[in-house]
Each structure stands twice: as C-alpha cells, then as structure tokens.
Design an enzyme around this catalytic site. Structure first.
Site, mmCIF file in Angstrom:
data_model
loop_
_atom_site.group_PDB
_atom_site.id
_atom_site.type_symbol
_atom_site.label_atom_id
_atom_site.label_comp_id
_atom_site.label_asym_id
_atom_site.label_seq_id
_atom_site.Cartn_x
_atom_site.Cartn_y
_atom_site.Cartn_z
ATOM 1 N N GLU A 161 0.808 -1.235 0.000
ATOM 2 C CA GLU A 161 0.000 0.000 0.000
ATOM 3 C C GLU A 161 0.834 1.275 0.000
ATOM 4 O OE1 GLU A 161 -2.699 -0.486 3.315
ATOM 5 O OE2 GLU A 161 -3.572 -2.291 2.460
ATOM 6 N N ASN A 203 2.019 -5.219 -3.123
ATOM 7 C CA ASN A 203 0.615 -5.512 -2.834
ATOM 8 C C ASN A 203 -0.146 -4.221 -2.553
ATOM 9 O OD1 ASN A 203 -1.411 -7.611 -2.173
ATOM 10 N ND2 ASN A 203 -1.281 -6.829 -0.072
ATOM 11 N N HIS A 239 -10.640 -5.972 -2.275
ATOM 12 C CA HIS A 239 -11.693 -5.763 -1.265
ATOM 13 C C HIS A 239 -12.835 -5.019 -1.960
ATOM 14 C CE1 HIS A 239 -9.177 -7.056 2.072
ATOM 15 N NE2 HIS A 239 -8.233 -6.230 1.700
ATOM 16 N N GLU A 268 -6.329 -10.616 -1.112
ATOM 17 C CA GLU A 268 -7.151 -10.386 0.087
ATOM 18 C C GLU A 268 -8.627 -10.331 -0.274
ATOM 19 O OE1 GLU A 268 -5.723 -6.955 2.303
ATOM 20 O OE2 GLU A 268 -3.628 -7.471 1.944
ATOM 21 N N ASP A 270 -12.364 -10.218 -0.683
ATOM 22 C CA ASP A 270 -13.669 -10.298 -0.024
ATOM 23 C C ASP A 270 -14.621 -9.397 -0.790
ATOM 24 O OD1 ASP A 270 -12.758 -7.801 0.986
ATOM 25 O OD2 ASP A 270 -12.405 -8.602 2.983
HETATM 26 O O1 G2I Z 1 -7.800 -3.674 6.391
HETATM 27 C C1 G2I Z 1 -7.918 -4.842 5.633
HETATM 28 C C2 G2I Z 1 -6.588 -5.262 5.077
HETATM 29 C C3 G2I Z 1 -6.110 -4.244 4.031
HETATM 30 N N1 G2I Z 1 -4.886 -4.680 3.414
HETATM 31 C C4 G2I Z 1 -3.809 -5.002 4.306
HETATM 32 C C5 G2I Z 1 -4.266 -5.983 5.378
HETATM 33 O O2 G2I Z 1 -3.221 -6.203 6.301
HETATM 34 C C6 G2I Z 1 -5.494 -5.483 6.097
HETATM 35 O O3 G2I Z 1 -5.827 -6.445 7.096
HETATM 36 C C7 G2I Z 1 -6.411 -5.956 8.254
HETATM 37 C C8 G2I Z 1 -6.725 -7.116 9.178
HETATM 38 O O4 G2I Z 1 -7.666 -7.941 8.547
HETATM 39 C C9 G2I Z 1 -7.307 -6.589 10.488
HETATM 40 O O5 G2I Z 1 -7.435 -7.669 11.418
HETATM 41 O O6 G2I Z 1 -5.526 -5.077 8.870
HETATM 42 C C10 G2I Z 1 -6.129 -4.459 10.010
HETATM 43 C C11 G2I Z 1 -5.218 -3.399 10.564
HETATM 44 O O7 G2I Z 1 -4.827 -2.494 9.585
HETATM 45 C C12 G2I Z 1 -6.420 -5.504 11.075
HETATM 46 O O8 G2I Z 1 -7.093 -4.939 12.151
HETATM 47 C C13 G2I Z 1 -6.432 -4.984 13.347
HETATM 48 C C14 G2I Z 1 -7.141 -4.022 14.295
HETATM 49 O O9 G2I Z 1 -7.058 -2.702 13.750
HETATM 50 C C15 G2I Z 1 -6.477 -4.038 15.620
HETATM 51 O O10 G2I Z 1 -7.187 -3.223 16.516
HETATM 52 C C16 G2I Z 1 -6.399 -5.474 16.135
HETATM 53 O O11 G2I Z 1 -5.624 -5.517 17.319
HETATM 54 O O12 G2I Z 1 -6.460 -6.271 13.913
HETATM 55 C C17 G2I Z 1 -5.726 -6.371 15.086
HETATM 56 C C18 G2I Z 1 -5.634 -7.847 15.514
HETATM 57 O O13 G2I Z 1 -6.899 -8.404 15.656
#
Ligand code: G2I
Length: 464
Positions: A161, A203, A239, A268, A270
């Site tokens: 990103e 990515n 996404h 990724e 969805d």
């Molecule tokens: O945002 C969707 C994805 C966009 N592209 C990059 C990916 O790395 C990203 O994944 C998401 C995860 O699916 C989430 O799970 O990235 C988020 C953070 O940017 C993740 O969220 C985080 C929460 O913000 C935190 O509060 C939490 O502690 O997940 C953490 C673990 O559960």
C-alpha cells in the site's frame, strides 16, 4: 551486488521411468471427477487457493476443519506485520506467526508472508525515527524477518500500500516514503538478499482496475523490471463492496501486469453482499484469475463471514456457522471449469483454461498404467524450489508416489500438494487426498523447497 544475478534459473527436465508415455499432449491437469474443495480444484488448474488466518483462531475446531479441508495457502492476517514481529527495536517476536507457519507445514500448505514494509501497523518505536535511522531500521526489519522465515515463504508482500488513492498517481505520503523515493526498491533488494527463494510481491488495494493508482504501480513495476530491481509478483487485494465493485476491466488489468513479466495474485479477496449477486461477483473474479495464465492463485481475507475485518458485510465464502454459501459454490464451480452442479457461467466467449471435454488419449492398452515424473528446478545460492509434474500413463491413477534422492546438504523445508517420507536423502513423495486420481495422459503438479543444491534430480514414479 545485484541479487538477480545470483538467482540462476535452470530448467531441468528428466523423464522418468515406469510408464508408457502416450505422446498425447495435454495442456492441463484434470481428474476423472470434479474436485470438491477449493484448494484441490485450484491445484488442478496449477493454482493455489488460500485464506488469511488468525493464530488465535487455530484452536477453534470449526475454523480449523474448514482451513485444513479447503485451503492450500495461508496468509497470517496480522502476525507477520511489523508491530507483531519487532515490538521493540531489534527484538523480534515470532510466536504467533510461527504457529501459523507450523500448522501450514503440517498440512502441506504454503505461506504468503504479509507484510514486510508498510506505513500501517508499525510498532510505536518506529514513530521516533526518521531519515537514515528509519531507513536502516526498515531494512534491518526486512532482512531479519525474511531471513528468519527463509525457505518457508512462497511469496512475500515486501511492500504494501505505498501509493496514494485518487487521481494523483503519486506515492502515499508516509514516514517510509519520506526516507526517499527509493525505499521500495531498497526493501525489495534486501528481501531478495535475505530469502532468494521467495517470490517478492508489491501488494495494494484500489488497483484492481485500470485507474490512476494502478497506472502508477504499473509504471513502477515496469521501471523495476527494466532496471533489474528484483520483483516477481503484484498482489491485488480485491476488497469489494457496492461503493467499490469488481471493476469491469478486472481481468484486463491483471493481464497487463502479467504482460510485464510478473506473476499476479489475488491476495485479500472479499466481496460484501449475499446470495446470487455476491456469488456472481466471486465467480467473475475467480474466472478472471483462471483466464490469466500468470495469475497463480487466489486468497480470501478470512474463512467465515464472522472472521472478516468487515464482518457486517458478510463478504466471505462461509457463513458464521461455517456453512458453505452460494459464493462458495460459485467459486468451486468456476475452478472446476463450470462443472458440475449448476449452469456454466455466462461467459462463453472468454477462453476457459480448463478443457474438461478434451478427448482423453485413446487407451489402447488399458492396464499398462504407470506414470512419469519430470522436474523443473529454480536454483539459487543455498536453496532451490523443485516443481514436479506427475503424468499418468495409459490408464488413470488412483494413487502415485515419486521417489528421488536429494544430494547431501539438501534438506526439504516445505512441500505442497504431496506428503513426504523424509526431508533428506532418499525421499518418497506421495499424493495427498485430492490429487491421487489422474486421468490417463493427464497430469498434476506438486513441489517442495529445499536448502542446498539440487544438481540433477532424477525422479521415478509409481502409480496404482
Ligand atoms: O484492512 C484490511 C486489510 C487491508 N490490506 C492489508 C491488510 O493487512 C489489512 O488487514 C487488516 C486485518 O484484517 C485486520 O485484522 O488489517 C487491520 C489493521 O490495519 C487488522 O485490524 C487490526 C485491528 O485494527 C487491531 O485493533 C487489532 O488488534 O487487527 C488487530 C488484531 O486483531
């Protein structure tokens, strides 16, 4: 030194034993019956089907059952990010990521590493750094993490990103960008030096169709290829929701990147929605990947709707109880080339890479059976990936095994689409549940990653 130069590719083809090779050229793997899981079906098309995995969910039996059954690639959802792996400077923490890697290896799945350098989910200590100190900290992070996982990662999202949304076509402003515009190529070079066997990907999101942002990424990849900056793949996060639907030029966009000489991957996926509309969108995306020969696989960003970062949009293939949704059926059907349960996708003009109706080779001598195995090697200094094609002889196989002897110093660190009897010396690799059946004259592929030097591997194949 340019690490590309150390990465010599040798394609070695060794015909092996035991089989009457029919001489009929078939272009794709196929089995007598349509595959019944996403991973098996994708494997028949020479691709993988993956999911994001959260380490803390591995003890949930519904989750694990679906994971083990359906997928053959995993991406740690958060566990390999900078905040997770280097919570304080130069102090590394791999426990959660290791759980996922270990599970994947037990199951013969591969791992996409996500993500080495990203403006988001950075540990707090990074905020205190800038300039050369930040650049060096970033490069140290890339080197340490990629070295720790060397030999265990199919592909790394090296940089995630890094481009701005909207029409500017500019880089995203970030602390990393402010260390100098060459931070991305510096990260890629460091990753290649640390793990020459991993494919290195850029990515991003909102790059899924042709637009100012994807044009800017395209220009960067073109520039990297022309200057020998090591890059192997581009990930399209994909996404989607009603505000950001599947673009009509999705496949064309994948194809133009592939034409630059990189693999493309859907990293990724969805798609918010439900029912037939959602299923059709998933079908479109799956078919687009199948139609682009360098689209090597699809990863969905979670298993059940309830596992999603956008749970309220129910954007995944399984509902909160772990039941298959219409979207699942659509993806599996597309992977199986339109077979077997419902009408084929209304896309008659686009060439489908599968060819389920192609005449199977005539079978003049049923019972001679057997199989042959060929190997191609991607060797680099200190390690290699072997991809082995098992081709059925004049009758179908129901199971197969491939024997080969690794030279001393070579140890398998990771295998996919096969079980192995040992990791060094004389090794027997046998089919997994979903790829034992190969129709006469057709093939399937499996692979492994190893330390050391492959030399001339001579596989022998036996089938039942
Ligand atoms: O945002 C969707 C994805 C966009 N592209 C990059 C990916 O790395 C990203 O994944 C998401 C995860 O699916 C989430 O799970 O990235 C988020 C953070 O940017 C993740 O969220 C985080 C929460 O913000 C935190 O509060 C939490 O502690 O997940 C953490 C673990 O559960």
């Amino acid at each position: 030194m340019d690490s590309n130069r150390r990465r010599s590719r040798a394609a070695i083809t060794v015909a092996a034993v035991g089989a009457l090779v029919t001489g009929v050229v078939v272009s794709l793997a196929a089995t007598a019956n349509a595959a019944t899981t996403l991973g098996a079906s994708a494997a028949e098309k020479g691709r993988y089907f993956g999911t994001a995995v959260a380490a803390y969910k591995l003890s949930d039996s519904t989750y694990s059952t679906i994971l083990n059954r359906e997928f053959n690639m995993v991406t740690p959802e958060n566990e390999m990010k900078w905040d997770a792996t280097e919570p304080s400077q130069n102090s590394f923490s791999y426990g959660s990521a290791d759980q996922i890697v270990a599970r994947a290896q037990q199951q013969g799945m591969r791992v996409r590493g996500h993500a080495l350098a990203w403006h988001s989910q950075q540990p707090g200590w990074v905020n205190n750094l800038s300039g050369t100190a930040l650049r060096n900290a970033m490069l140290n992070h890339v080197t340490q993490v990629a070295t720790y996982y060397k030999g265990k990662i199919y592909a790394w999202d090296v940089v995630n990103e890094a481009f701005a949304d909207g029409s500017s076509g500019a880089r995203r402003d970030s602390n990393l960008q402010r260390t100098g515009n060459d931070w991305i190529e510096a990260a890629f070079r460091a990753a290649r030096a640390a793990d020459p066997g991993a494919k290195l990907c850029y990515n991003d999101y909102n790059t899924d169709g042709q637009n100012a942002k994807s044009n800017a990424v395209y220009a960067m990849v073109q520039d990297f290829k022309s200057r020998g900056v090591p890059i192997d793949c581009v990930g399209f996060q994909s996404h989607f929701n009603p505000q950001s639907p599947v673009p009509s030029d999705y496949q064309a966009n994948l194809q133009r990147f592939a034409n630059l000489g990189v693999d493309v991957q859907i990293t990724e996926l969805d798609i918010e929605g439900s029912g037939t509309a959602q299923a059709n969108n998933f079908r479109t995306v799956t078919q687009a990947c199948l139609n682009v020969s360098r689209c090597t696989g699809i990863t969905v960003w979670g298993i059940r709707d309830s596992d999603s970062w956008r749970a309220s949009g129910t954007p995944l293939l399984f509902d909160g109880n772990g039941n298959k949704k219409a979207a699942y059926d659509a993806v599996l059907q597309a992977l199986n080339g339109g077979n077997p349960t419902s009408p084929s996708p209304s896309n008659p003009s686009s060439p489908s890479p599968s060819n389920p109706s192609s005449p199977s080779p005539s079978n003049p001598n049923p019972g001679t059976g057997g199989c042959s195995a060929t190997v191609s090697i991607n060797q680099w200094q200190g390690g290699f990936v072997a991809t082995i094609r098992v081709t059925a002889g004049s009758s179908a196989t129901s199971s197969w095994s491939v024997r080969l002897t690794l030279p001393s110093g070579a140890t398998i660190t990771n295998a996919w689409n096969a079980n192995r009897s040992a990791s060094s010396g004389a090794v027997t690799l046998t089919n997994v549940s979903y790829n034992g059946t190969i129709a006469a004259g057709q093939y399937t592929e499996f692979g492994f990653q190893s330390t050391g030097t492959a030399g001339t591997l001579t596989p022998t194949c036996a089938a039942a």
